[in-house]
Design a protein around this motif. Sequence first.
Motif, PDB file in Angstrom:
ATOM      1  N   ARG A   1    -113.336 -18.831  -4.439  1.00 22.16           N
ATOM      2  CA  ARG A   1    -113.840 -18.999  -3.070  1.00 22.16           C
ATOM      3  C   ARG A   1    -114.699 -20.248  -2.892  1.00 22.16           C
ATOM      4  O   ARG A   1    -114.495 -20.987  -1.905  1.00 22.16           O
ATOM      5  N   PRO A   2    -115.660 -20.567  -3.781  1.00 19.22           N
ATOM      6  CA  PRO A   2    -116.470 -21.770  -3.547  1.00 19.22           C
ATOM      7  C   PRO A   2    -115.645 -23.044  -3.446  1.00 19.22           C
ATOM      8  O   PRO A   2    -115.867 -23.871  -2.550  1.00 19.22           O
TER       9      PRO A   2
ATOM     10  N   ILE B   1    -113.511 -23.027  -0.114  1.00 15.60           N
ATOM     11  CA  ILE B   1    -114.305 -23.351   1.081  1.00 15.60           C
ATOM     12  C   ILE B   1    -114.671 -24.829   1.090  1.00 15.60           C
ATOM     13  O   ILE B   1    -114.537 -25.525   2.118  1.00 15.60           O
ATOM     14  N   SER B   2    -115.101 -25.338  -0.051  1.00 19.12           N
ATOM     15  CA  SER B   2    -115.540 -26.732  -0.129  1.00 19.12           C
ATOM     16  C   SER B   2    -114.399 -27.704   0.127  1.00 19.12           C
ATOM     17  O   SER B   2    -114.555 -28.687   0.855  1.00 19.12           O
TER      18      SER B   2
ATOM     19  N   VAL C   1    -122.216 -23.618  -1.597  1.00 26.67           N
ATOM     20  CA  VAL C   1    -121.445 -22.376  -1.720  1.00 26.67           C
ATOM     21  C   VAL C   1    -121.418 -21.859  -3.153  1.00 26.67           C
ATOM     22  O   VAL C   1    -121.474 -20.648  -3.387  1.00 26.67           O
ATOM     23  N   GLY C   2    -121.317 -22.773  -4.114  1.00 27.90           N
ATOM     24  CA  GLY C   2    -121.171 -22.350  -5.500  1.00 27.90           C
ATOM     25  C   GLY C   2    -122.310 -22.763  -6.405  1.00 27.90           C
ATOM     26  O   GLY C   2    -122.132 -22.854  -7.628  1.00 27.90           O
TER      27      GLY C   2
ATOM     28  N   MET D   1    -120.894 -29.311  -0.164  1.00 25.96           N
ATOM     29  CA  MET D   1    -120.416 -27.959   0.073  1.00 25.96           C
ATOM     30  C   MET D   1    -120.354 -27.141  -1.214  1.00 25.96           C
ATOM     31  O   MET D   1    -120.705 -25.974  -1.222  1.00 25.96           O
TER      32      MET D   1
END
Length: 245
Positions: free
Chosen positions: A177-178, A181-182, A224-225, A220
């Motif tokens: 997911r990270p 999304i990035s 996110v991560g 990002m």
Amino acid sequence: MLGIFFFARRICEILQELTIGTLLPVTRVLFASLQTEKNQRREAFILSSFAAATAAFPLFIGFIIVAPTAIPFVFGSKWLAAIYPLQCFAMLSLMMSIGVMQASLVRFSGHARWWFGFECVVSLSGFAAILLLAPEGLNRIMSALVGISFLLWPIATRKTLKILDMSAATYIFDALRPALISVSMMAIALFALRELGPPMYGTSQLLAQFAVAIPTYVIMIFLVGGGWLQQILDKIRSSRNHSAQ
């Protein structure tokens, strides 16, 4: 056709060596040593998949986006026919960046025979696609190879999750997911640059794409991560301390 094929493949092989090539030797030893430690093996797989996705996703997806600008600028207009095969190889490399972690886990967790059978299916399917589509040109062959990769990837993923006793949601949300999304935000930023920015061509366009893509992705992925990145850094420091002792 063969010249374009090998040209495109070699460029993506170089990019693979810079990303997943550095992780593969480590993960093989790691998964082999954790066959009886289910929880630690699951955590190691999530972290290694996160690291592979974080490195490979922006590189290959970014390459797919900037290839129409970069190829004629770097190699000349004579290689314009290689753009689509390069984009397809980049997509295959993207799938491989995830697949090598699955391959390491399956092979070094006592299921090497299963993985050998799976690789045979992949190779034979690709060989059949080349034989059938060769008269229609390289672009059709590359499209078929990408399609085969997407169709067979869930089989390897299902086997991996079964070995780890892990849900697909955990795998996607924790490991992928990270990066997803990035890299999506990076792609949106590049699209906005193309649609809303001033008209640019050649060098200025390529530099502007890099100037937008790299900061967007880096910001990002830390947002996110950041937690996973910190875990990786902590493990690196811990291994260095043990080595020093």
